[in-house]
Write a protein that holds these residues in place. Structure first.
Motif, PDB file in Angstrom:
ATOM      1  N   LEU A   1      -9.112   2.065  -7.897  1.00 39.78           N
ATOM      2  CA  LEU A   1      -8.506   2.611  -6.728  1.00 39.78           C
ATOM      3  C   LEU A   1      -9.533   1.987  -5.726  1.00 39.78           C
ATOM      4  CD1 LEU A   1      -7.481   6.041  -7.420  1.00 39.78           C
ATOM      5  CD2 LEU A   1      -6.007   4.445  -6.864  1.00 39.78           C
ATOM      6  N   THR A   2     -10.743   1.688  -5.956  1.00 38.66           N
ATOM      7  CA  THR A   2     -11.722   1.032  -4.615  1.00 38.66           C
ATOM      8  C   THR A   2     -11.345  -0.260  -4.561  1.00 38.66           C
ATOM      9  OG1 THR A   2     -13.393   2.456  -5.562  1.00 38.66           O
ATOM     10  CG2 THR A   2     -14.051   0.606  -4.231  1.00 38.66           C
ATOM     11  N   VAL A   3     -10.792  -1.158  -5.713  1.00 40.72           N
ATOM     12  CA  VAL A   3     -10.268  -2.461  -5.527  1.00 40.72           C
ATOM     13  C   VAL A   3      -9.183  -2.475  -4.741  1.00 40.72           C
ATOM     14  CG1 VAL A   3      -9.503  -4.312  -6.869  1.00 40.72           C
ATOM     15  CG2 VAL A   3     -11.702  -3.262  -7.918  1.00 40.72           C
ATOM     16  N   LEU A   4      -8.266  -1.408  -4.832  1.00 40.23           N
ATOM     17  CA  LEU A   4      -6.828  -1.399  -4.266  1.00 40.23           C
ATOM     18  C   LEU A   4      -7.224  -1.100  -2.905  1.00 40.23           C
ATOM     19  CD1 LEU A   4      -3.920  -1.434  -4.147  1.00 40.23           C
ATOM     20  CD2 LEU A   4      -4.225   1.170  -4.802  1.00 40.23           C
ATOM     21  N   LEU A   5      -8.287  -0.130  -2.469  1.00 44.83           N
ATOM     22  CA  LEU A   5      -8.491   0.249  -1.226  1.00 44.83           C
ATOM     23  C   LEU A   5      -9.266  -1.182  -0.546  1.00 44.83           C
ATOM     24  CD1 LEU A   5      -9.499   2.117   1.170  1.00 44.83           C
ATOM     25  CD2 LEU A   5     -11.942   2.172  -0.045  1.00 44.83           C
ATOM     26  N   ALA A   6     -10.088  -2.053  -1.114  1.00 44.19           N
ATOM     27  CA  ALA A   6     -10.360  -3.178  -0.571  1.00 44.19           C
ATOM     28  C   ALA A   6      -9.271  -4.216  -0.115  1.00 44.19           C
ATOM     29  CB  ALA A   6     -11.426  -3.957  -1.690  1.00 44.19           C
ATOM     30  N   ALA A   7      -8.367  -4.106  -0.969  1.00 44.78           N
ATOM     31  CA  ALA A   7      -7.124  -4.946  -0.758  1.00 44.78           C
ATOM     32  C   ALA A   7      -6.301  -4.549   0.420  1.00 44.78           C
ATOM     33  CB  ALA A   7      -6.285  -5.305  -1.934  1.00 44.78           C
ATOM     34  N   LEU A   8      -6.342  -3.156   0.534  1.00 45.88           N
ATOM     35  CA  LEU A   8      -5.352  -2.548   1.533  1.00 45.88           C
ATOM     36  C   LEU A   8      -6.231  -2.559   2.965  1.00 45.88           C
ATOM     37  CD1 LEU A   8      -3.469   0.143  -0.578  1.00 45.88           C
ATOM     38  CD2 LEU A   8      -2.545  -1.908   0.174  1.00 45.88           C
ATOM     39  N   GLU A   9      -7.312  -2.602   2.765  1.00 39.17           N
ATOM     40  CA  GLU A   9      -8.152  -2.179   4.011  1.00 39.17           C
ATOM     41  C   GLU A   9      -7.731  -2.687   5.254  1.00 39.17           C
ATOM     42  OE1 GLU A   9     -11.164  -0.663   6.556  1.00 39.17           O
ATOM     43  OE2 GLU A   9     -10.761  -0.221   4.465  1.00 39.17           O
ATOM     44  N   PHE A  10      -7.447  -3.976   5.452  1.00 42.51           N
ATOM     45  CA  PHE A  10      -6.911  -4.462   6.590  1.00 42.51           C
ATOM     46  C   PHE A  10      -5.574  -4.691   6.872  1.00 42.51           C
ATOM     47  CE2 PHE A  10     -10.992  -6.194   5.472  1.00 42.51           C
ATOM     48  CZ  PHE A  10     -11.736  -5.656   6.631  1.00 42.51           C
ATOM     49  N   SER A  11      -4.714  -3.856   5.755  1.00 43.22           N
ATOM     50  CA  SER A  11      -3.270  -4.171   6.113  1.00 43.22           C
ATOM     51  C   SER A  11      -2.622  -3.035   6.976  1.00 43.22           C
ATOM     52  CB  SER A  11      -2.584  -3.910   4.610  1.00 43.22           C
ATOM     53  OG  SER A  11      -2.889  -2.472   4.076  1.00 43.22           O
ATOM     54  N   GLY A  12      -3.381  -2.045   7.443  1.00 45.08           N
ATOM     55  CA  GLY A  12      -3.033  -0.871   8.411  1.00 45.08           C
ATOM     56  C   GLY A  12      -2.275   0.259   7.753  1.00 45.08           C
ATOM     57  N   ARG A  13      -2.656   0.196   6.250  1.00 50.77           N
ATOM     58  CA  ARG A  13      -1.958   1.468   5.711  1.00 50.77           C
ATOM     59  C   ARG A  13      -2.657   2.839   6.090  1.00 50.77           C
ATOM     60  NH1 ARG A  13       1.153   0.070   1.087  1.00 50.77           N
ATOM     61  NH2 ARG A  13       2.030  -1.981   1.740  1.00 50.77           N
ATOM     62  N   SER A  14      -2.039   4.124   5.932  1.00 48.25           N
ATOM     63  CA  SER A  14      -2.434   5.241   6.359  1.00 48.25           C
ATOM     64  C   SER A  14      -3.467   5.603   5.219  1.00 48.25           C
ATOM     65  CB  SER A  14      -1.577   6.302   6.373  1.00 48.25           C
ATOM     66  OG  SER A  14      -2.123   7.569   6.358  1.00 48.25           O
TER      67      SER A  14
END
Length: 147
Positions: free
Chosen positions: A75-88
């Protein structure tokens, strides 16, 4: 983390790095809470003779650790991928926490205070109510220790 935001000399890279570390640590704590709830349920449920009971304590701990550190790592890897995508933040922070708290509902003492924490994040306008809930959340470890 909120205190660090008031410091003038913190760089964006330090802030981002701390975000990932705190996210991993918070999710790991919730996954270990889930492991404890499962182990308590397994111990007292009367499910004797099933495959988990035949495992040694070391093997069971290794399986628990793989679960409790593996999922937060993913989930942390997923967070790093989503960090700049503007997701809530509801998707990658409160989503897994709500799922784990629902799984822990057999153990109200371990889960209800965190469910209230998630609800307080969803409805921040009820500020006076959430101060009491947050105080309870902070003090639950002390209450368990005293008992």
């Amino acid at each position: 983390m909120q205190i660090l935001l008031t410091v003038d000399n913190i760089t964006i890279n330090v802030c981002l790095g701390l975000t990932f570390v705190i996210y991993f640590a918070l999710l790991s704590a919730f996954f270990w809470l889930n492991v404890m709830c499962f182990d308590i349920w397994w111990t007292f449920s009367g499910k004797r003779g099933l495959s988990l009971e035949r495992w040694s304590m070391r093997a069971r701990f290794c399986a628990y650790a793989a679960y409790a550190f593996g999922f937060p790592t993913g989930l942390t890897v997923l967070l790093a991928a989503l960090e700049f995508s503007g997701r809530s933040k509801l998707i990658y922070l409160y989503g897994p926490i709500v799922i784990l708290c629902i799984a822990n509902m057999l153990f109200t003492v371990m889960g209800i205070n965190w469910i209230l924490e998630v609800v307080s994040a969803l409805y921040p306008q009820a500020n006076n109510v959430w101060r009491f809930v947050d105080a309870y959340n902070v003090m639950i470890g002390f209450f368990i220790f005293v008992q």
